[in-house]
Scaffold this active site. Structure first.
Site, PDB file in Angstrom:
ATOM      1  N   SER A 133      27.382  55.346 -11.336  1.00  0.00           N
ATOM      2  CA  SER A 133      26.740  56.644 -11.095  1.00  0.00           C
ATOM      3  C   SER A 133      25.288  56.573 -11.550  1.00  0.00           C
ATOM      4  CB  SER A 133      27.451  57.734 -11.906  1.00  0.00           C
ATOM      5  OG  SER A 133      26.728  58.950 -11.858  1.00  0.00           O
ATOM      6  N   TYR A 146      30.064  61.790 -19.779  1.00  0.00           N
ATOM      7  CA  TYR A 146      30.043  61.078 -18.494  1.00  0.00           C
ATOM      8  C   TYR A 146      28.951  60.004 -18.516  1.00  0.00           C
ATOM      9  CZ  TYR A 146      30.217  60.439 -13.402  1.00  0.00           C
ATOM     10  OH  TYR A 146      30.353  59.920 -12.141  1.00  0.00           O
TER      11      TYR A 146
HETATM   12  C1  8X3 Z   1      27.006  61.350  -9.966  1.00  0.00           C
HETATM   13  C2  8X3 Z   1      27.132  62.782 -10.334  1.00  0.00           C
HETATM   14  O1  8X3 Z   1      26.223  64.754 -11.704  1.00  0.00           O
HETATM   15  O2  8X3 Z   1      26.073  62.601 -12.726  1.00  0.00           O
HETATM   16  O3  8X3 Z   1      28.110  60.604 -10.408  1.00  0.00           O
HETATM   17  O4  8X3 Z   1      24.603  63.136 -10.905  1.00  0.00           O
HETATM   18  S1  8X3 Z   1      25.965  63.310 -11.470  1.00  0.00           S
END
Ligand code: 8X3
Length: 246
Positions: A133, A146
């Site tokens: 990500s 996250y």
């Molecule tokens: C991508 C989503 O919200 O971290 O995985 O940009 S975010």
């Protein structure tokens, strides 16, 4: 003797990027094995692309063992299972959210990769594609758990690449930004309004956009290793810089 049809294994394949990737890889000529917890939805996706659905909970070693034990050949592994839950600050972070994100994104990727590496090596041209990500490259406020988990996935991808150097294994990390899936609905614990607001006024990527990239990486010739891809919508220049004038 003709070459056997390559087998692609996709985790988290019941929806979103995983489902779209399974379909794209089937179209590209792979036999696809799809893994996810929601077996009903998974079977529907598998039927739509002629793949095989196998129940998989990447947070459970016994489930990973049963899943990988049922796979005879593996040429490509797409580690997609994961996600975000919660958007608290560090001050208010909940241990169980961080643990869930570590268990799914990090430990899940470790468990499935470790179990399938011998088969990937046996294939003579194995490939691992980890869905990371933008959050694994760039921290942002309220993204702590996250961010930490996806930074760990990035580290895992790069260490695996180093450790497999000289062996017939390719490792790629694809880092998408804003993708319109149920990702935000999960992150905001089912709050549809909050989830919709993430994509409001902007033109995000679709699961199919990411799947096309997965398929492109997977179909490069064996001597080409696409190490890392940051895949953003035109409307996004970094994690929290998003054009919402649409
Ligand atoms: C991508 C989503 O919200 O971290 O995985 O940009 S975010």
């Amino acid at each position: 003797m003709s070459k056997p049809t390559p087998v692609a294994v996709v985790t988290g394949a019941s929806s979103g990027i995983g489902a779209a990737s399974a379909k794209a890889l089937a179209e590209a000529g792979f036999d696809v094995v799809l893994g996810a917890r929601r077996l009903d939805r998974l079977k529907e996706v598998a039927e739509s692309c002629g793949g095989r659905a196998l129940e998989l909970d990447v947070t459970d070693q016994a489930s990973v063992d049963a899943f990988t034990g049922a796979i005879e050949r593996c040429d490509l592994l797409v580690n997609n299972a994961g996600g975000a839950v919660g958007s608290e600050t560090i001050l208010e972070a909940k241990d169980e959210d961080w643990r869930w994100m570590y268990e799914t994104n990090v430990m899940g990727t470790l468990r499935v990769t470790r179990a399938l590496l011998p088969k990937l090596l046996d294939s003579g041209d194995g490939q691992v594609i980890n869905i990371g990500s933008v959050a694994g490259r760039e921290p942002y406020a309220t993204g702590g758990g996250y961010n930490a988990a996806k930074h760990a996935v990035a580290a895992l991808s790069r260490v695996l690449r180093l450790e497999m150097f000289g062996q017939p294994i390719r490792v790629c990390e694809i880092d998408p930004g804003l993708v319109q899936t149920d990702f935000s609905l999960v992150r905001f614990r089912g709050d549809q309004e909050k989830a919709d607001a993430v994509y409001e006024g902007t033109n995000p990527l679709t699961a199919e956009d990411v799947a096309e990239t997965v398929s492109w990486v997977a179909t490069r010739p064996p001597h080409v290793n696409v190490d890392q891809i940051l895949l953003l919508a035109r409307d996004q220049t970094s994690a929290r810089v998003i054009n919402r004038s649409q």
